[in-house]
Design a protein around this motif. Structure first.
Motif, PDB file in Angstrom:
ATOM      1  N   THR A  77      40.912  41.845  41.014  1.00  0.00           N
ATOM      2  CA  THR A  77      40.208  41.620  42.273  1.00  0.00           C
ATOM      3  C   THR A  77      38.839  41.029  41.993  1.00  0.00           C
ATOM      4  N   LEU A  78      38.546  39.953  42.689  1.00  0.00           N
ATOM      5  CA  LEU A  78      37.277  39.249  42.478  1.00  0.00           C
ATOM      6  C   LEU A  78      36.417  39.360  43.732  1.00  0.00           C
ATOM      7  N   LEU A 131      41.819  35.919  35.769  1.00  0.00           N
ATOM      8  CA  LEU A 131      40.472  35.757  35.242  1.00  0.00           C
ATOM      9  C   LEU A 131      40.543  35.390  33.773  1.00  0.00           C
ATOM     10  N   ARG A 134      39.379  48.335  39.741  1.00  0.00           N
ATOM     11  CA  ARG A 134      38.815  47.241  38.957  1.00  0.00           C
ATOM     12  C   ARG A 134      38.423  46.086  39.872  1.00  0.00           C
ATOM     13  N   VAL A 135      37.152  45.774  39.881  1.00  0.00           N
ATOM     14  CA  VAL A 135      36.654  44.625  40.630  1.00  0.00           C
ATOM     15  C   VAL A 135      35.617  43.915  39.779  1.00  0.00           C
ATOM     16  N   VAL A 136      35.814  42.652  39.577  1.00  0.00           N
ATOM     17  CA  VAL A 136      34.802  41.836  38.913  1.00  0.00           C
ATOM     18  C   VAL A 136      34.014  41.139  40.002  1.00  0.00           C
ATOM     19  N   ILE A 138      43.767  42.665  49.435  1.00  0.00           N
ATOM     20  CA  ILE A 138      42.985  41.659  48.735  1.00  0.00           C
ATOM     21  C   ILE A 138      43.821  40.950  47.693  1.00  0.00           C
ATOM     22  N   GLN A 139      43.724  39.656  47.719  1.00  0.00           N
ATOM     23  CA  GLN A 139      44.395  38.841  46.718  1.00  0.00           C
ATOM     24  C   GLN A 139      43.749  39.098  45.376  1.00  0.00           C
ATOM     25  N   GLN A 140      44.568  39.106  44.383  1.00  0.00           N
ATOM     26  CA  GLN A 140      44.006  39.194  43.042  1.00  0.00           C
ATOM     27  C   GLN A 140      44.120  37.836  42.367  1.00  0.00           C
ATOM     28  N   ILE A 141      43.294  37.634  41.391  1.00  0.00           N
ATOM     29  CA  ILE A 141      43.121  36.306  40.802  1.00  0.00           C
ATOM     30  C   ILE A 141      43.137  36.429  39.284  1.00  0.00           C
ATOM     31  N   ASN A 192      43.245  43.838  32.445  1.00  0.00           N
ATOM     32  CA  ASN A 192      42.869  44.568  33.657  1.00  0.00           C
ATOM     33  C   ASN A 192      41.942  45.749  33.380  1.00  0.00           C
ATOM     34  N   PHE A 239      29.397  40.240  36.899  1.00  0.00           N
ATOM     35  CA  PHE A 239      29.409  41.610  36.407  1.00  0.00           C
ATOM     36  C   PHE A 239      30.860  42.026  36.221  1.00  0.00           C
ATOM     37  N   GLY A 240      31.213  42.351  34.983  1.00  0.00           N
ATOM     38  CA  GLY A 240      32.625  42.529  34.697  1.00  0.00           C
ATOM     39  C   GLY A 240      33.004  43.779  33.921  1.00  0.00           C
ATOM     40  N   THR A 274      30.875  38.410  41.107  1.00  0.00           N
ATOM     41  CA  THR A 274      29.897  37.374  40.801  1.00  0.00           C
ATOM     42  C   THR A 274      28.781  37.452  41.835  1.00  0.00           C
ATOM     43  N   GLN A 291      26.841  35.468  28.155  1.00  0.00           N
ATOM     44  CA  GLN A 291      27.513  34.887  29.303  1.00  0.00           C
ATOM     45  C   GLN A 291      26.725  33.680  29.802  1.00  0.00           C
ATOM     46  N   ASP A 313      36.496  45.211  29.706  1.00  0.00           N
ATOM     47  CA  ASP A 313      35.207  44.652  30.135  1.00  0.00           C
ATOM     48  C   ASP A 313      35.214  43.148  29.900  1.00  0.00           C
ATOM     49  N   LEU A 314      34.545  42.439  30.794  1.00  0.00           N
ATOM     50  CA  LEU A 314      34.488  40.983  30.662  1.00  0.00           C
ATOM     51  C   LEU A 314      33.854  40.574  29.327  1.00  0.00           C
TER      52      LEU A 314
END
Lengths: 226, 226
Positions: free
Chosen positions: A13-14, B14, A92-94, B9-12, B53, A82-83, A96, B78, B56-57
């Motif tokens: 989820t973004l 990453l 889980r949500v990233v 919510i759509q997921q995308i 999932n 923020f990830g 921007t 980043q 961490d980014l």
DNA sequence: TCAAAAGTGTTTGTTCTACACCCATGC
DNA sequence: GCATGGGTGTAGAACAAACACTTTTGA
């Protein structure tokens, strides 16, 4: 990307979160919304929303800003993403972050009511959910950097403004006082401010001359820095 | 986020893409991989991978870097997030870029072979897939900014280096020549370089003294700028 | 008449820029 | 002995920082 094995890839989820800066009462402020529901009831958060699957990230930020504030054509920039996996403990949500500089007068006041939103001076932030405090802080640092080399402060001021107002705004952003004479000298050397034949009498008995920012003249300015 | 209606919510997908900088032959270089398969066969791309999932980014970026180069404990930051809906024409992928500064000597050469990777000087980039060219350019601009105020160039040099080497590196990053005397004068005023009793004889007959970066002394330096 | 904010220049120190010659050595 | 890159200082210009008094006018 090395591989095109999309089917195996987890999707995430973004979100976008907007750090909306305004200027009022000689202070830099941020717009926050009060959460009237669980979870995290009665805490404050940034204005945010989720990114649609066919929506550009920048468009998502602009849509969220418009939905929540009524504002369009606003100066907005991506700040950072923020990830951390656990940044939102529920799922889980990233996210921007985008920062917007708006003129508070233009802001739709009914929406403030509707969303239980409130402006906070940047040195008096309340407790914020998740990593939103960090988001605000990084947006402020970015603003401080950008403001030194780009004339973006004028997005926070009305069309006509006074030099004392402009100086107070810079002081609010940098959180430090500046010398009035040196400040004016610097602006005078790069002549992109047009002095009007008009005074603002609301702040003093003497009145302060109003100025207008001239974009064309600015573009001829080399090496703008405050 | 305003709402907790996660299910709707759509997921995308990453991704992270790494802009890996190295320094060689007095030039700043970027590591790219050659695509030996369709789609986009025979074009070049950045090293990238998908974000898990529960990952961490930042960790995803470090994992990808390690998997593709064998490198750990690398200076990585980043840069920004690329989120146009059509940036990857095959599927929706949002990608966050990270820039890494590595010492090419330490790089695992077998992995270069394995991935058909190749270093390119930044002014001789080949045709890149998607928006990877824009990614590289934004990472270069960021590097140029960061390098002025942080001593991160030392991540691109061996432990011991000469002043001519250091100057060539700055020149490669800024893509402009600098005055030798002014450059040395500036470094001398902020004394965080330790001069060794040892010369590098490989570049000249006279030989150039070797220096070492001293982090402790650097931390006492106020207002570092090149 | 006085309080409150607006407006205005000069001096000093610091930093930036431009610039040219000698040194050490391997060949 | 000469070609190659390494190393050094100075003078002028531009910029930054510190600092105090006069002006206007509403109350």
């Amino acid at each position: 990307m090395m591989d095109r094995t999309y089917k195996d890839i987890q999707q995430i989820t973004l979100a976008v979160d907007c750090i909306i800066f305004g200027f009022n009462d000689n202070r830099l402020e941020v717009l926050l919304v009060h959460r009237g529901f669980e979870p995290e009831k009665d805490r404050w958060s940034l204005m945010g929303g989720f990114v649609g699957n066919h929506e550009d990230l920048d468009d998502a930020a602009n849509r969220v800003l418009k939905d929540l504030s009524g504002l369009e054509d606003v100066y907005m920039e991506q700040v950072r993403t923020f990830g951390k996996a656990k940044r939102d403990p529920y799922e889980r949500v990233v996210s921007t972050t985008y920062s917007a500089l708006i003129l508070k007068d233009k802001y739709n006041k009914e929406l403030i009511e509707e969303f239980r939103a409130k402006w906070f001076p940047i040195d008096e932030l309340p407790d914020l959910i998740f990593d939103h405090k960090e988001m605000v802080e990084s947006a402020i640092r970015r603003l401080q950097r950008r403001v030194r080399t780009f004339p973006i402060v004028f997005n926070l001021l009305p069309d006509k403004f006074t030099l004392p107002q402009l100086q107070k705004l810079y002081e609010g952003i940098f959180q430090e006082e500046m010398d009035k004479r040196n400040f004016r000298k610097k602006l005078a050397t790069m002549d992109f401010l047009i002095k009007l034949d008009e005074k603002d009498m609301s702040e003093s008995k003497k009145g302060a001359f109003l100025y207008r920012f001239n974009e064309k003249k600015y573009n001829k300015t080399k090496n703008f820095t405050i």
